[in-house]
Scaffold this motif. Structure first.
Motif, PDB file in Angstrom:
ATOM      1  N   ARG A 100       0.636  -1.544  -0.024  1.00 44.43           N
ATOM      2  CA  ARG A 100      -0.534  -0.056   0.209  1.00 44.43           C
ATOM      3  C   ARG A 100       0.380   1.366  -0.171  1.00 44.43           C
ATOM      4  O   ARG A 100       0.657   2.315  -0.972  1.00 44.43           O
ATOM      5  CB  ARG A 100      -1.333   0.128   1.213  1.00 44.43           C
ATOM      6  CG  ARG A 100      -1.946  -0.384   0.854  1.00 44.43           C
ATOM      7  CD  ARG A 100      -3.204  -0.589   1.552  1.00 44.43           C
ATOM      8  NE  ARG A 100      -4.347  -1.599   1.734  1.00 44.43           N
ATOM      9  CZ  ARG A 100      -4.743  -1.967   2.382  1.00 44.43           C
ATOM     10  NH1 ARG A 100      -4.114  -1.887   3.569  1.00 44.43           N
ATOM     11  NH2 ARG A 100      -5.884  -2.925   1.980  1.00 44.43           N
ATOM     12  N   ALA A 101       1.863   1.235   0.713  1.00 39.38           N
ATOM     13  CA  ALA A 101       3.093   2.225   0.958  1.00 39.38           C
ATOM     14  C   ALA A 101       3.374   2.630  -0.670  1.00 39.38           C
ATOM     15  O   ALA A 101       3.827   4.318  -0.859  1.00 39.38           O
ATOM     16  CB  ALA A 101       3.917   2.166   1.709  1.00 39.38           C
ATOM     17  N   LEU A 102       3.954   1.592  -1.403  1.00 41.48           N
ATOM     18  CA  LEU A 102       3.876   1.400  -2.422  1.00 41.48           C
ATOM     19  C   LEU A 102       3.432   2.115  -3.563  1.00 41.48           C
ATOM     20  O   LEU A 102       3.286   2.753  -4.494  1.00 41.48           O
ATOM     21  CB  LEU A 102       5.274   0.444  -2.738  1.00 41.48           C
ATOM     22  CG  LEU A 102       5.951   0.301  -2.080  1.00 41.48           C
ATOM     23  CD1 LEU A 102       6.799  -0.627  -2.559  1.00 41.48           C
ATOM     24  CD2 LEU A 102       7.123   0.957  -2.515  1.00 41.48           C
ATOM     25  N   GLY A 103       1.957   2.017  -2.951  1.00 44.17           N
ATOM     26  CA  GLY A 103       0.436   2.550  -4.597  1.00 44.17           C
ATOM     27  C   GLY A 103       0.232   1.457  -5.031  1.00 44.17           C
ATOM     28  O   GLY A 103      -0.209   1.569  -6.294  1.00 44.17           O
ATOM     29  N   LYS A 104       0.577  -0.217  -4.825  1.00 46.13           N
ATOM     30  CA  LYS A 104       0.272  -1.291  -5.337  1.00 46.13           C
ATOM     31  C   LYS A 104      -0.862  -1.467  -5.182  1.00 46.13           C
ATOM     32  O   LYS A 104      -1.504  -1.480  -4.524  1.00 46.13           O
ATOM     33  CB  LYS A 104       1.130  -2.573  -5.124  1.00 46.13           C
ATOM     34  CG  LYS A 104       2.782  -1.980  -5.041  1.00 46.13           C
ATOM     35  CD  LYS A 104       3.330  -1.981  -6.037  1.00 46.13           C
ATOM     36  CE  LYS A 104       4.936  -1.894  -6.416  1.00 46.13           C
ATOM     37  NZ  LYS A 104       6.033  -1.801  -7.682  1.00 46.13           N
ATOM     38  N   PRO A 105      -1.538  -2.078  -6.138  1.00 41.16           N
ATOM     39  CA  PRO A 105      -3.475  -2.472  -6.005  1.00 41.16           C
ATOM     40  C   PRO A 105      -2.990  -4.115  -5.606  1.00 41.16           C
ATOM     41  O   PRO A 105      -1.895  -4.284  -6.289  1.00 41.16           O
ATOM     42  CB  PRO A 105      -3.150  -2.811  -7.746  1.00 41.16           C
ATOM     43  CG  PRO A 105      -2.638  -1.569  -9.156  1.00 41.16           C
ATOM     44  CD  PRO A 105      -1.424  -1.357  -7.405  1.00 41.16           C
ATOM     45  N   ILE A 106      -4.153  -3.895  -4.901  1.00 45.24           N
ATOM     46  CA  ILE A 106      -4.156  -5.378  -3.917  1.00 45.24           C
ATOM     47  C   ILE A 106      -5.638  -5.662  -4.300  1.00 45.24           C
ATOM     48  O   ILE A 106      -6.342  -5.685  -4.341  1.00 45.24           O
ATOM     49  CB  ILE A 106      -3.664  -5.006  -3.001  1.00 45.24           C
ATOM     50  CG1 ILE A 106      -2.708  -4.427  -2.151  1.00 45.24           C
ATOM     51  CG2 ILE A 106      -3.875  -6.550  -1.502  1.00 45.24           C
ATOM     52  CD1 ILE A 106      -2.722  -3.904  -0.655  1.00 45.24           C
ATOM     53  N   ARG A 107      -5.365  -7.130  -4.483  1.00 46.93           N
ATOM     54  CA  ARG A 107      -6.659  -8.204  -4.431  1.00 46.93           C
ATOM     55  C   ARG A 107      -6.444  -9.270  -4.132  1.00 46.93           C
ATOM     56  O   ARG A 107      -5.707  -9.447  -3.268  1.00 46.93           O
ATOM     57  CB  ARG A 107      -6.578  -8.916  -6.180  1.00 46.93           C
ATOM     58  CG  ARG A 107      -6.468  -7.571  -7.295  1.00 46.93           C
ATOM     59  CD  ARG A 107      -6.474  -8.614  -9.159  1.00 46.93           C
ATOM     60  NE  ARG A 107      -5.189  -9.356  -8.977  1.00 46.93           N
ATOM     61  CZ  ARG A 107      -5.005 -10.250  -9.680  1.00 46.93           C
ATOM     62  NH1 ARG A 107      -6.433 -10.978  -9.533  1.00 46.93           N
ATOM     63  NH2 ARG A 107      -4.166 -10.150  -9.766  1.00 46.93           N
TER      64      ARG A 107
END
Length: 112
Positions: A100-107
Motif C-alpha cells: 500500500r505504501a508503494l501504491g500497489k493495487p491489491i486483490r
C-alpha cells in the motif's frame, strides 16, 4: 496506478501464509494461465527441510526471505493476497502495508 510496459505481461506477487501452500500453488496456476508473471514465496518453512533444520538457520533464512519478498513486491505491478477463509496473519499484513505504501493495487482471493 502503475502501468505495465507494453512489451511484457503483468507481474503479480502472491502474499499469504505458507500454511496455505496448496492455495498459493493454485493461485500461481490461475495467475499464470491468465498470462501473468507470478512472483511467489519460494520456501515453505512450515515443512521440514535441511536448509532450515536448525533454529538459527531458520531464523536467518526467515529474515532473508522477508526482505526478498519485499523486493518481489517492489518488482510487481500488483499484489494478490491468498487468504483462505479471510485469514491474514501478521507477516502478510506487514506485506500488505508495504505494498500500500508503494501504491500497489491489491486483490484478495477471499473477502476480507
Amino acid at each position: 496506478m502503475q502501468t505495465t510496459p507494453a512489451d511484457r505481461p503483468q507481474i503479480v506477487v502472491l502474499c499469504g501464509s505458507t500454511r496455505f501452500w496448496d492455495a498459493l500453488t493454485e493461485a500461481t496456476l490461475y495467475e499464470t494461465a491468465a498470462g501473468r508473471i507470478v512472483l511467489a514465496p519460494g520456501c515453505n518453512l512450515k515443512q521440514p527441510h535441511p536448509l532450515w533444520a536448525q533454529p538459527a538457520q531458520a531464523d536467518r533464512l526467515k529474515m532473508m526471505l522477508d526482505e526478498l519478498h519485499r523486493q518481489k513486491i517492489n518488482l510487481a505491478d500488483d499484489v494478490l493476497v491468498v487468504n483462505p477463509g479471510g485469514y491474514i496473519g501478521d507477516s502478510t499484513r506487514s506485506e500488505i502495508d508495504y505494498a500500500r505504501a508503494l501504491g500497489k493495487p491489491i486483490r484478495y482471493t477471499h473477502p476480507v
